[in-house]
Write an enzyme that holds these catalytic residues in place. Structure first.
Site, mmCIF file in Angstrom:
data_model
loop_
_atom_site.group_PDB
_atom_site.id
_atom_site.type_symbol
_atom_site.label_atom_id
_atom_site.label_comp_id
_atom_site.label_asym_id
_atom_site.label_seq_id
_atom_site.Cartn_x
_atom_site.Cartn_y
_atom_site.Cartn_z
ATOM 1 N N SER A 1 32.902 91.407 101.458
ATOM 2 C CA SER A 1 33.808 91.706 100.349
ATOM 3 C C SER A 1 34.815 92.786 100.745
ATOM 4 O O SER A 1 34.426 93.816 101.299
ATOM 5 C CB SER A 1 32.975 92.181 99.153
ATOM 6 O OG SER A 1 33.826 92.610 98.117
ATOM 7 N N CYS B 1 20.518 103.333 82.965
ATOM 8 C CA CYS B 1 21.730 102.990 82.216
ATOM 9 C C CYS B 1 22.799 102.218 82.977
ATOM 10 O O CYS B 1 23.396 101.286 82.447
ATOM 11 C CB CYS B 1 22.356 104.248 81.645
ATOM 12 S SG CYS B 1 21.137 105.363 80.978
HETATM 13 C C1 PLP Z 1 29.105 95.075 96.309
HETATM 14 C C2 PLP Z 1 28.084 94.123 96.789
HETATM 15 C C3 PLP Z 1 28.114 92.763 96.429
HETATM 16 C C4 PLP Z 1 29.124 92.218 95.454
HETATM 17 O O1 PLP Z 1 30.425 92.182 95.974
HETATM 18 P P1 PLP Z 1 31.680 92.058 94.965
HETATM 19 O O2 PLP Z 1 32.845 91.862 95.860
HETATM 20 O O3 PLP Z 1 31.746 93.331 94.219
HETATM 21 O O4 PLP Z 1 31.424 90.877 94.112
HETATM 22 C C5 PLP Z 1 27.158 91.921 96.947
HETATM 23 N N1 PLP Z 1 26.222 92.377 97.789
HETATM 24 C C6 PLP Z 1 26.146 93.664 98.169
HETATM 25 C C7 PLP Z 1 25.090 94.099 99.126
HETATM 26 C C8 PLP Z 1 27.075 94.588 97.677
HETATM 27 O O5 PLP Z 1 26.983 95.858 98.036
#
Ligand code: PLP
Length: 394
Positions: free
Chosen positions: A200, A326
């Site tokens: 991501s 929370c």
């Molecule tokens: C942040 C994260 C995700 C999700 O990614 P997004 O782009 O925010 O949908 C999935 N897996 C891990 C390990 C993450 O840290």
């Protein structure tokens, strides 16, 4: 805004100014649809191809094995749901771990409701997946193993190569959620026998809402978003060209600076860990001491509530995150902290601090000093702590 010390880089990162700069022309100048024939559309197509090549090279993959998505969650959903469907004639059993991100765990729950069986493998007290247990869980109808590369809460890095070898030996597909690891650790999909990998952009100083799924050539995976013929007909939708450009740039920067940056971060992380453990009593470090992400520290402070600590840190301009309640909208402490065997009351007092490329030693000193003072204050108000002190003085 006053002083701001951002130590929540596992949640998201600041988009690098050079990344923003690289993206801008693709909003205002080269805004053409990449599927069109005229030249501004071609500009978009070229930019997408360039990003795809840059990213593929970082993993030892082929450009046509990189599929852009809208982020890590989509990549995880796609990897699991579409392989489950494509391989269901072979079987309906999937192996994963107890400490995955919710994008994996909630997708697994969804699949369970549809007749798939999921084995959730345990981790040890440091958050390492029990590889022997994983291998024993393999059955003739196992179609997929999904294990995260490194954990987002406690930073523990998994023995991915070993797991990849097991998957290969048994002829089972191997997916890894590398959202936290990509850009922080060297990864080679062939060396580690990875068939699918999620990443991501916003976790490595790229833009939000863009990700990719690496899919090894030959893996039978269904398309996830149906529509146009984009992404080799596997992921429809007009491409997020600025996002893709920004992601390519962020990946380029992250890999170019990886060695130096992660060495610097790891040194500061160790300094932070040493100071906290030495100066704040009744504190533990969660996650593996050395096999952990270079920027991750996760502590549990006995006798306090993580949420109160976070609020008071925020008043001092410090952003961190807690493994409790929370934030996730539930009263249960983090599933990761539970999986490493922490009792509820200890898990509730946790704090995750994740460093960034521009974190300084002064920042760390300020954060440790403030944390120490706040923990003392919170403990002085805690009847549990008072009891504990009384008992230990008897
Ligand atoms: C942040 C994260 C995700 C999700 O990614 P997004 O782009 O925010 O949908 C999935 N897996 C891990 C390990 C993450 O840290």
């Amino acid at each position: 805004m006053g002083k701001l010390i951002y130590l929540d880089n596992a949640a998201t990162t600041k988009t690098s100014p050079t990344v923003v700069e690289a993206m801008l022309p693709y909003f205002t100048e080269y805004y053409g649809n990449a599927s069109s024939i005229y030249s501004i559309g071609t500009k978009s197509k070229e930019a997408i191809n360039k990003s795809r090549e840059t990213i593929a090279a970082t993993l030892g993959a082929k450009p046509e094995e990189i599929y852009f998505t809208a982020g890590g969650s989509e990549s995880d959903n796609w990897a699991l749901k579409a392989t489950a469907e494509a391989y269901e004639s072979k079987g309906k059993h999937i192996i994963t771990t107890k400490i995955e991100h919710h994008a994996i765990l909630h997708t697994c729950e969804y699949l369970e409701k549809r007749g798939y069986e999921i084995s959730y493998i345990d981790v040890d007290e440091n958050g390492k997946v029990k590889v022997d247990e994983l291998e024993r869980a393999i059955r003739p109808d196992t179609i997929l193993i999904s294990v995260m590369f490194a954990n987002n809460e406690i930073g523990t890095i998994q023995p991915i190569k070993e797991i990849g070898e097991i998957a290969k030996k048994h002829g089972i597909l191997f997916h890894t959620d590398a959202v936290q690891a990509y850009g922080q650790l060297p990864i080679n999909v062939d060396e580690y026998h990875i068939d699918m990998l999620s990443s991501s952009g916003h976790k490595l100083n790229g833009p939000k809402g863009i990700g990719f799924l690496y899919i090894r050539k030959g893996v039978k995976i269904r398309s996830f978003i149906h529509g146009g013929a984009q992404e080799r007909k596997r992921r429809a939708g007009t491409e997020n060209v600025p996002g893709i450009v920004g992601y390519g740039k962020a990946a380029e920067e992250a890999f170019a600076t990886m060695k130096e940056r992660t060495a610097k971060e790891a040194k500061l992380r160790d300094y932070l860990i040493d100071r906290v453990l030495k100066e704040i009593p009744y504190t533990r470090l969660n996650g593996h001491r050395t096999d952990r992400l270079p920027n991750n520290a996760n502590f549990s402070f006995q006798f306090i509530e993580g949420e109160s600590l976070l609020i008071m840190l925020d008043m001092k301009g410090i952003c961190g995150s807690s493994g409790s309640a929370c934030t996730s909208g539930s009263l249960d402490p983090s599933h990761v902290l539970m999986a490493i065997g922490l009792p509820h009351e200890i898990a509730h007092g946790s704090l995750r601090l994740t460093l960034g490329a521009d974190t300084t030693k002064e920042d760390i000193d300020y954060v440790v000093d403030e944390t120490k003072a706040i923990v003392e204050r919170l403990r002085s108000m805690s009847p549990l702590y008072e009891d504990f002190v009384k008992k230990s003085q008897q």
